[in-house]
Design an enzyme around this catalytic site. Structure first.
Site, PDB file in Angstrom:
ATOM      1  CG  ASP A  68       5.217   3.082  -3.060  1.00  0.00           C
ATOM      2  OD1 ASP A  68       4.164   3.545  -2.572  1.00  0.00           O
ATOM      3  OD2 ASP A  68       5.306   2.686  -4.238  1.00  0.00           O
ATOM      4  CB  ALA A  69       3.966   2.868   3.175  1.00  0.00           C
ATOM      5  CE  LYS A  70       1.003   2.882  -4.251  1.00  0.00           C
ATOM      6  NZ  LYS A  70       2.295   2.162  -4.068  1.00  0.00           N
ATOM      7  NE  ARG A  71       2.114   2.771   6.340  1.00  0.00           N
ATOM      8  CZ  ARG A  71       2.149   1.448   6.359  1.00  0.00           C
ATOM      9  NH1 ARG A  71       1.176   0.745   5.793  1.00  0.00           N
ATOM     10  NH2 ARG A  71       3.147   0.813   6.946  1.00  0.00           N
ATOM     11  CB  THR A 114       3.558   6.943  -1.422  1.00  0.00           C
ATOM     12  OG1 THR A 114       3.641   5.639  -0.828  1.00  0.00           O
ATOM     13  CG2 THR A 114       4.695   7.117  -2.408  1.00  0.00           C
TER      14      THR A 114
END
Ligand SMILES: O=c1ccn([C@@H]2O[C@H](COP(=O)(O)O)[C@@H](O)[C@H]2O)c(=O)[nH]1
EC number: 4.1.1.23
Length: 271
Positions: A93-96, A120
């Site tokens: 989960d890094a929401k790049r 993510t």
């Protein structure tokens, strides 16, 4: 093998839609781990071993590792999961989200350096910002759609052309265009069950990562009923703090297992 097929196997094998979030916060660790150089790795591997037969996925949140300069412990943790619990996929989960050249480096970081099975990402910068991830078709691409936080409404609920909401457009864009290799999923918060049902109605059986139960107060029954597919699958319902910090004593892993078991079984009541 691919993220999506591994996820389907884990749903069936563990009879579970529960994704165990790994958000290691040193200030909440039990006293006996405080001050140890590998405290994050020791804490997370104990949680992993205690919950691996109850989970369909593990979701380390990169900020908790990077904030402590503990990227090496994140690498070691993901290695540990692959070695000891190979049936459970790992979602980083890094929401790049960035231009394509930078996104290519984010993709290498997630899928080559960390060996994550899925990542993510934010859809905000459009198709060229996600193209680099599509070059790893066996890896999952989990796109933010309707996030669990209250401020998610600021942009995601805006009405765009034809009265459609932005999150509805994202859901259809991902399901119909960005999922050309069958690797896509969406993030939809448990805190908005009506929107979760709306997204499910637009995207067929696309997997949905659903944070927001547990510490954020989302209702499990409403979440499962709104988001499940006709087959009673299709969800990775994520919980982090409620599981990780069920006890701050030496029994933290047993306490985490008890909460994970209760949550998995509660989810299964409504499938
Ligand atoms: O919409 C979103 C997207 C991601 N998250 C992440 O999930 C966990 C939630 O932790 P809890 O302790 O179960 O509340 C955390 O890593 C967030 O970064 C989210 O909450 N909402």
């Amino acid at each position: 093998m691919s993220f999506i097929s591994d996820l389907q196997t884990a749903w069936a094998h563990n009879n579970s839609l529960l994704c165990v979030g790994l958000d290691p916060d040193l200030s909440k660790f039990p006293a006996h781990l405080q001050g140890k150089p590998d405290a994050i790795y020791a804490f997370c591997t104990a949680i992993v071993d205690a919950t691996a037969d109850l989970a369909c996925a593990f979701k380390p949140q990169i900020a908790y590792f990077a904030g402590e300069s503990a990227e090496a412990q994140l690498e070691a943790l993901i290695d540990y999961i692959h070695l000891n619990h190979p049936q459970i996929p790992v979602i980083l989960d890094a929401k790049r989200g960035d231009i394509g050249a930078t996104a290519a480096q984010y993709a290498r970081e997630a899928f080559v350096r960390y060996q994550a099975d899925a990542l993510t990402v934010s859809p905000y910068m459009g198709i060229d910002s996600v193209e680099p991830y599509l070059e790893y078709p066996e890896c999952g691409l989990i796109v933010l759609c309707r996030t669990s936080n209250p401020g998610g409404s600021d942009l995601q609920n805006l009405q765009i052309e034809g009265g459609k909401r932005l999150y509805q457009h994202v859901a259809q864009l991902v399901a119909e265009k960005w999922n050309r290799h069958g690797q896509a999923a969406l993030v939809v918060g448990a805190t908005f069950p009506a929107e979760l049902a709306d997204v499910r109605s637009r995207v067929g059986d696309l997997p949905l990562l659903v944070p927001g139960i547990g510490a954020q107060g989302g209702d499990v029954e409403a979440t499962v009923k709104a988001g499940k597919t006709a087959a009673g699958n299709g969800l990775m319902i994520s919980s982090s703090r409620a599981i990780l910090y069920a006890s701050q004593g030496e029994d933290f892993a047993e306490a985490a297992r008890a909460v994970a078991l209760a949550t998995r079984d509660q989810i299964n009541q409504y499938r």
